[in-house]
Scaffold this motif. Sequence first.
Motif, PDB file in Angstrom:
ATOM      1  N   PHE A   1      66.460 -41.028 -28.932  1.00 38.22           N
ATOM      2  CA  PHE A   1      65.598 -39.630 -28.680  1.00 38.22           C
ATOM      3  C   PHE A   1      66.400 -39.416 -27.704  1.00 38.22           C
TER       4      PHE A   1
ATOM      5  N   SER B   1      67.159 -35.520 -26.950  1.00 38.72           N
ATOM      6  CA  SER B   1      66.015 -34.761 -26.693  1.00 38.72           C
ATOM      7  C   SER B   1      64.879 -35.128 -25.130  1.00 38.72           C
TER       8      SER B   1
ATOM      9  N   ARG C   1      46.173 -38.542 -25.977  1.00 40.63           N
ATOM     10  CA  ARG C   1      47.938 -37.835 -25.205  1.00 40.63           C
ATOM     11  C   ARG C   1      46.950 -37.944 -23.783  1.00 40.63           C
TER      12      ARG C   1
ATOM     13  N   ASP D   1      54.975 -37.423 -26.318  1.00 38.48           N
ATOM     14  CA  ASP D   1      54.803 -37.069 -27.677  1.00 38.48           C
ATOM     15  C   ASP D   1      55.938 -36.584 -28.671  1.00 38.48           C
ATOM     16  N   LEU D   2      57.152 -36.752 -27.940  1.00 40.77           N
ATOM     17  CA  LEU D   2      58.216 -37.176 -28.954  1.00 40.77           C
ATOM     18  C   LEU D   2      58.432 -38.656 -29.450  1.00 40.77           C
TER      19      LEU D   2
ATOM     20  N   ARG E   1      56.074 -40.508 -30.435  1.00 43.55           N
ATOM     21  CA  ARG E   1      54.450 -40.220 -30.824  1.00 43.55           C
ATOM     22  C   ARG E   1      55.029 -40.243 -32.282  1.00 43.55           C
ATOM     23  N   LYS E   2      55.695 -39.013 -32.098  1.00 39.40           N
ATOM     24  CA  LYS E   2      56.785 -38.271 -33.430  1.00 39.40           C
ATOM     25  C   LYS E   2      57.304 -39.163 -34.184  1.00 39.40           C
ATOM     26  N   ASN E   3      57.941 -39.644 -33.362  1.00 43.60           N
ATOM     27  CA  ASN E   3      59.402 -40.398 -33.859  1.00 43.60           C
ATOM     28  C   ASN E   3      58.446 -42.095 -34.511  1.00 43.60           C
ATOM     29  N   LYS E   4      56.953 -42.112 -34.302  1.00 42.23           N
ATOM     30  CA  LYS E   4      56.764 -43.070 -35.306  1.00 42.23           C
ATOM     31  C   LYS E   4      56.461 -44.419 -33.927  1.00 42.23           C
TER      32      LYS E   4
ATOM     33  N   TYR F   1      51.673 -46.523 -29.303  1.00 43.91           N
ATOM     34  CA  TYR F   1      51.249 -46.421 -27.817  1.00 43.91           C
ATOM     35  C   TYR F   1      51.767 -46.376 -26.589  1.00 43.91           C
TER      36      TYR F   1
ATOM     37  N   ALA G   1      55.749 -45.301 -26.343  1.00 44.26           N
ATOM     38  CA  ALA G   1      56.071 -43.874 -25.993  1.00 44.26           C
ATOM     39  C   ALA G   1      56.105 -43.790 -24.594  1.00 44.26           C
TER      40      ALA G   1
END
Length: 648
Positions: free
Chosen positions: A7, A10, A225, A257-258, A260-263, A266, A269
Amino acid sequence: MIIPRTFRGSVMALLLFASARWLALPGHAESGGEAELAALQASAKDSFREKVTPFLNTYCLQCHSSKKTKGQVNFTPALKNPGNAAFSKQWKQAFANVKTHDMPPDEADQQPTDEERQMFMDWVARVKYLSPKDSGPFVIRRLTKVEYGNTLHDLFGVDPAIVRDLPDEVFGEGYLNTLSPLQMEQYLGIANEVLARILAAKGAPPTEVQKRLFGEPPAPGADARAAARNVARSLARSAYRRPPSDAELDVLVGVFDLGRKNKLSYTAALGLMLKAVLVSPQFLYITPEGEAEAGREIVPLDDFQLASRLSYLLWATMPDAELSALADNGKLHEPAILKAQVRRLLEDPRSRALFDGFGAQWLGLGSLESKIFDTAKFPQITSEMRQAMYDEARLFFQSIVHDNRSVVSFVDADYTFLNGTLAPLYDLEKTVTGPEMRKVQLTDANRGGILGMPGVLATTSFPNRTSPVRRGVWVLEQVLGEEVPPPPPNVPALDKQDQKTVANLTLRQRTELHRTNAVCANCHKILDPIGFGLENFDAIGRWRDQDDTGGAIDAAGELPGGKHFASPKELKTIIAARKEDLTRTLTEKLLAYALCRQLEGYDEIVVDQLTDSIARDGYRMQTLITEIVTSYPFTHRRIAEQLTSSSK
């Protein structure tokens, strides 16, 4: 817990967006002069127009103008706007050259009279009154290596040595603020190492640090979130040393959020978000909060910025809970509270950072660890001896601060700090033994104070011998605050002299040969006597009665004003009597260090005010520090791009 490297691109894109917003903040001061300075300003303007301009036209502009620029010195721009801060250093250098009769050169067609020289020097001393009231350029600076390690320790409990692979800073009045790609990679690597030490591995119970940072995870079905945003607010408040803005929180939550989107879980992240905090400019730099009020050129520092500026000056780390609470309550800027906090911070052991950051730089001991010595001639210079020399100066400096002694004590103190390693240099090896440094009362009046301190004497020497010139320059510049012109080109060093001619001469006699060169004589007659007055100390600070040639040491000399001396103790007495110069020099150097920049323009008026206040309290060291912390340039920042000099 290790955060996946996939990541990085990003995350860095989000951080660069945040950096761009932060770097777009306005950065710079206040126009106009105070009414009470009007008469002084008018007088300085009149003198410049009626006397200084003709002086420059007659004696300087032939060689130093836009048409002809020798030595890269051009007075033409300064003639148009003499009070501009950009010319401060040029005027000081001109003062030094005119004072020593280096300029105009001897071959010049015309020479000023002594009265004309004095007139010019008197005016240069008053050029500060042409500067508008200004807090000076505001430096948004990066944390030093030491500050970065200390801050990571205070935030997470990790060993400050975690930053060991970062490059060391260069000593000076200021800080390096750029970040190269290699340095960014190093910061990312350190952030990964911090996370690995403080966060639990996947499936393991959370660490105590992790619980403190992240709290309890949200219950099933709760808004994860929103919980992450609360964690981000808490992390950023500590790491940024101020409350984060909504835009800054949006960036951090975007990193969450990035993840979490990549699995990521909590907690993982949140770890990614924490990593983003650790490589953000808001953490790596000491940054102001938000944008200043429109239409203002100079504004007071907010309490959060003031807390950081104070804690990094005296502790080299982030504000503690008490400072942060005062900032949160908007109380820190109140003068009585700010002064009380200065005293509290100075009483804390962490205040040794003031010596490690400023004191070592002022005394020139930052180079002691790497300085080369002739090991055959001075086998005593071991790593233990270098450390003992440094610790002597550190403990001595701290004693003057902690005991609130007069700054004159730096010159005339009758005590020092020794251990068994350093004691032989003082001929005290029979009474001081063992590795522990302890306070020692001195009975030899030639000793005591920084002028007779081995670390200082060693760093102002050559690897194999003393240097009266270096020592003289050091005392003039670092202790008495005088500007010393650079040496003229093409003057041979002592080791380049004809060896047959100098074979039977002492070092003093060889040095005095420089005075036979008219180009050298003017400077050497000022700085040589000081260096000769310290010649009884060899290149590592031991007392001696003969120099390396076997000739008797002649420590006699005369300083401007007809002050005679014949020994180090008599030289110390003369210098100690110049308490106003000592105080002003130390004030200027500490203020420049505290502001992370060179002093210029209106700063000189501030120094006048500070030294007057310090003198009224017996020249005490804590008063000096407190006056600097509560001074106008320390408590304000310029946000307008440029000031118009009041000399126009």
